[in-house]
Motif scaffolding. Structure first.
Motif, mmCIF file in Angstrom:
data_model
loop_
_atom_site.group_PDB
_atom_site.id
_atom_site.type_symbol
_atom_site.label_atom_id
_atom_site.label_comp_id
_atom_site.label_asym_id
_atom_site.label_seq_id
_atom_site.Cartn_x
_atom_site.Cartn_y
_atom_site.Cartn_z
ATOM 1 N N PRO A 10 0.822 -1.207 0.000
ATOM 2 C CA PRO A 10 0.000 0.000 0.000
ATOM 3 C C PRO A 10 0.861 1.264 0.000
ATOM 4 O O PRO A 10 1.955 1.293 0.555
ATOM 5 C CB PRO A 10 -0.810 -0.115 1.292
ATOM 6 C CG PRO A 10 -0.020 -1.021 2.167
ATOM 7 C CD PRO A 10 0.713 -1.947 1.251
ATOM 8 N N GLU A 11 0.344 2.291 -0.638
ATOM 9 C CA GLU A 11 1.053 3.559 -0.668
ATOM 10 C C GLU A 11 0.645 4.376 0.547
ATOM 11 O O GLU A 11 -0.522 4.398 0.928
ATOM 12 C CB GLU A 11 0.714 4.316 -1.950
ATOM 13 C CG GLU A 11 1.234 3.638 -3.201
ATOM 14 C CD GLU A 11 0.920 4.443 -4.453
ATOM 15 O OE1 GLU A 11 0.894 5.694 -4.364
ATOM 16 O OE2 GLU A 11 0.700 3.826 -5.489
ATOM 17 N N PRO A 12 1.606 5.067 1.162
ATOM 18 C CA PRO A 12 1.261 5.865 2.340
ATOM 19 C C PRO A 12 0.399 7.061 1.973
ATOM 20 O O PRO A 12 0.587 7.697 0.939
ATOM 21 C CB PRO A 12 2.610 6.298 2.902
ATOM 22 C CG PRO A 12 3.593 6.066 1.824
ATOM 23 C CD PRO A 12 3.025 5.071 0.877
ATOM 24 N N GLY A 13 -0.532 7.342 2.868
ATOM 25 C CA GLY A 13 -1.424 8.488 2.699
ATOM 26 C C GLY A 13 -1.203 9.486 3.822
ATOM 27 O O GLY A 13 -0.070 9.758 4.216
ATOM 28 N N TYR A 58 -8.317 -1.965 12.005
ATOM 29 C CA TYR A 58 -8.712 -0.978 11.001
ATOM 30 C C TYR A 58 -8.802 -1.574 9.593
ATOM 31 O O TYR A 58 -8.872 -0.831 8.621
ATOM 32 C CB TYR A 58 -7.745 0.215 11.011
ATOM 33 C CG TYR A 58 -7.947 1.136 12.192
ATOM 34 C CD1 TYR A 58 -8.959 2.082 12.191
ATOM 35 C CD2 TYR A 58 -7.113 1.061 13.293
ATOM 36 C CE1 TYR A 58 -9.146 2.929 13.272
ATOM 37 C CE2 TYR A 58 -7.286 1.910 14.371
ATOM 38 C CZ TYR A 58 -8.306 2.838 14.361
ATOM 39 O OH TYR A 58 -8.477 3.673 15.425
ATOM 40 N N ASP A 59 -8.770 -2.879 9.470
ATOM 41 C CA ASP A 59 -8.924 -3.589 8.180
ATOM 42 C C ASP A 59 -7.965 -3.083 7.104
ATOM 43 O O ASP A 59 -8.353 -2.845 5.961
ATOM 44 C CB ASP A 59 -10.366 -3.482 7.679
ATOM 45 C CG ASP A 59 -11.351 -4.150 8.612
ATOM 46 O OD1 ASP A 59 -10.993 -5.201 9.174
ATOM 47 O OD2 ASP A 59 -12.465 -3.618 8.792
ATOM 48 N N GLY A 60 -6.708 -2.882 7.455
ATOM 49 C CA GLY A 60 -5.694 -2.500 6.480
ATOM 50 C C GLY A 60 -5.640 -1.029 6.149
ATOM 51 O O GLY A 60 -4.880 -0.624 5.282
ATOM 52 N N GLU A 61 -6.446 -0.191 6.811
ATOM 53 C CA GLU A 61 -6.393 1.251 6.552
ATOM 54 C C GLU A 61 -5.171 1.896 7.198
ATOM 55 O O GLU A 61 -4.689 2.910 6.719
ATOM 56 C CB GLU A 61 -7.662 1.934 7.081
ATOM 57 C CG GLU A 61 -8.915 1.586 6.314
ATOM 58 C CD GLU A 61 -10.140 2.281 6.885
ATOM 59 O OE1 GLU A 61 -10.073 2.825 8.001
ATOM 60 O OE2 GLU A 61 -11.167 2.282 6.193
ATOM 61 N N VAL A 62 -4.675 1.313 8.309
ATOM 62 C CA VAL A 62 -3.495 1.842 9.003
ATOM 63 C C VAL A 62 -2.313 0.947 8.644
ATOM 64 O O VAL A 62 -2.351 -0.263 8.827
ATOM 65 C CB VAL A 62 -3.707 1.860 10.535
ATOM 66 C CG1 VAL A 62 -2.440 2.304 11.240
ATOM 67 C CG2 VAL A 62 -4.867 2.760 10.898
ATOM 68 N N MET A 63 -1.239 1.555 8.120
ATOM 69 C CA MET A 63 -0.093 0.757 7.701
ATOM 70 C C MET A 63 1.118 0.904 8.615
ATOM 71 O O MET A 63 2.029 0.091 8.551
ATOM 72 C CB MET A 63 0.296 1.073 6.256
ATOM 73 C CG MET A 63 0.680 2.504 6.008
ATOM 74 S SD MET A 63 0.995 2.863 4.274
ATOM 75 C CE MET A 63 2.555 2.075 4.013
#
Length: 170
Positions: A76-79, A155-160
C-alpha cells in the motif's frame, strides 16, 4: 631350339595358402572381427536415468525459478498521518508512561478513522509493564511491531504504520 625355364615365386597352383613349410605369408592380412561392447545400456536403466534428470530439473524449477505460489500483493502507498493526542498510562510500581502517536493511513483511505480504537489498543498493550521493560530498545521495537499488527487488524488495512511522537516515562 632353346628351352625356356620359368621360375615362379609363390605358392604352387592349387597349393594351400598359409599351410605347409614352403608357404609364403599372406600379403594382405584379414581384418579383425569388430569387438563387442561389454556394457549394454538396458532399457530400465535408461528410463530410470531419464526420470532422475526430469525430477532434478523439476525440483530446480520449483525451488529457484517458480514464485512462491502466492499472488503478488502490491504494497500500500502511504497516505495521510492522523495524530493522537498524548495520554498518560499507568505502569507497574506506580510509574507512568506518557505516549502520543500518529497513525500512517494508506492512500486509499478517504476518511480519517476514529482514533479511539487505536487509543484503546495502546492502553491494553502498554499498561502494567515495568519502566525497565519499556525503556529497553529491543522490547520497545517489539511492542511497536505488535501495536502495528493489532491496528492493521482493527482498522482492516487502513493503518499501515504507527509513529511514536511522545514517549516519556516517570
Amino acid at each position: 631350339m632353346p628351352i625356356e625355364q620359368r621360375v615362379i615365386s609363390g605358392p604352387k597352383i592349387g597349393a594351400k595358402i598359409g599351410g605347409g613349410a614352403s608357404s609364403v605369408p599372406n600379403p594382405t592380412p584379414e581384418p579383425e572381427p569388430a569387438k563387442k561392447r561389454k556394457f549394454k545400456v538396458r532399457r530400465p536403466v535408461l528410463i530410470a536415468g531419464l526420470l532422475i534428470v526430469l525430477l532434478a530439473g523439476g525440483a530446480g524449477y520449483w525451488f529457484f525459478l517458480r514464485g512462491d505460489g502466492t499472488p503478488t500483493v502490491k504494497a500500500p502507498e502511504p497516505g495521510a498521518v492522523v495524530t493522537v493526542d498524548p495520554v498518560s498510562l499507568n505502569l507497574a510500581d506506580g510509574h507512568y508512561l506518557r505516549i502520543g502517536f500518529g497513525l500512517q493511513l494508506t492512500k486509499e483511505t478517504v476518511e480519517a478513522p476514529d482514533t479511539s480504537r487505536a487509543l484503546d489498543t495502546a492502553i491494553a498493550l502498554y499498561s502494567g509493564r515495568t519502566v525497565a521493560e519499556i525503556s529497553d530498545p529491543a522490547t520497545r521495537a517489539a511492542l511497536k511491531a505488535e501495536f502495528v499488527k493489532e491496528l492493521d487488524e482493527k482498522y482492516d488495512g487502513e493503518v499501515m504504520d504507527v509513529y511514536l511522537t511522545n514517549f516519556v516515562t516517570q
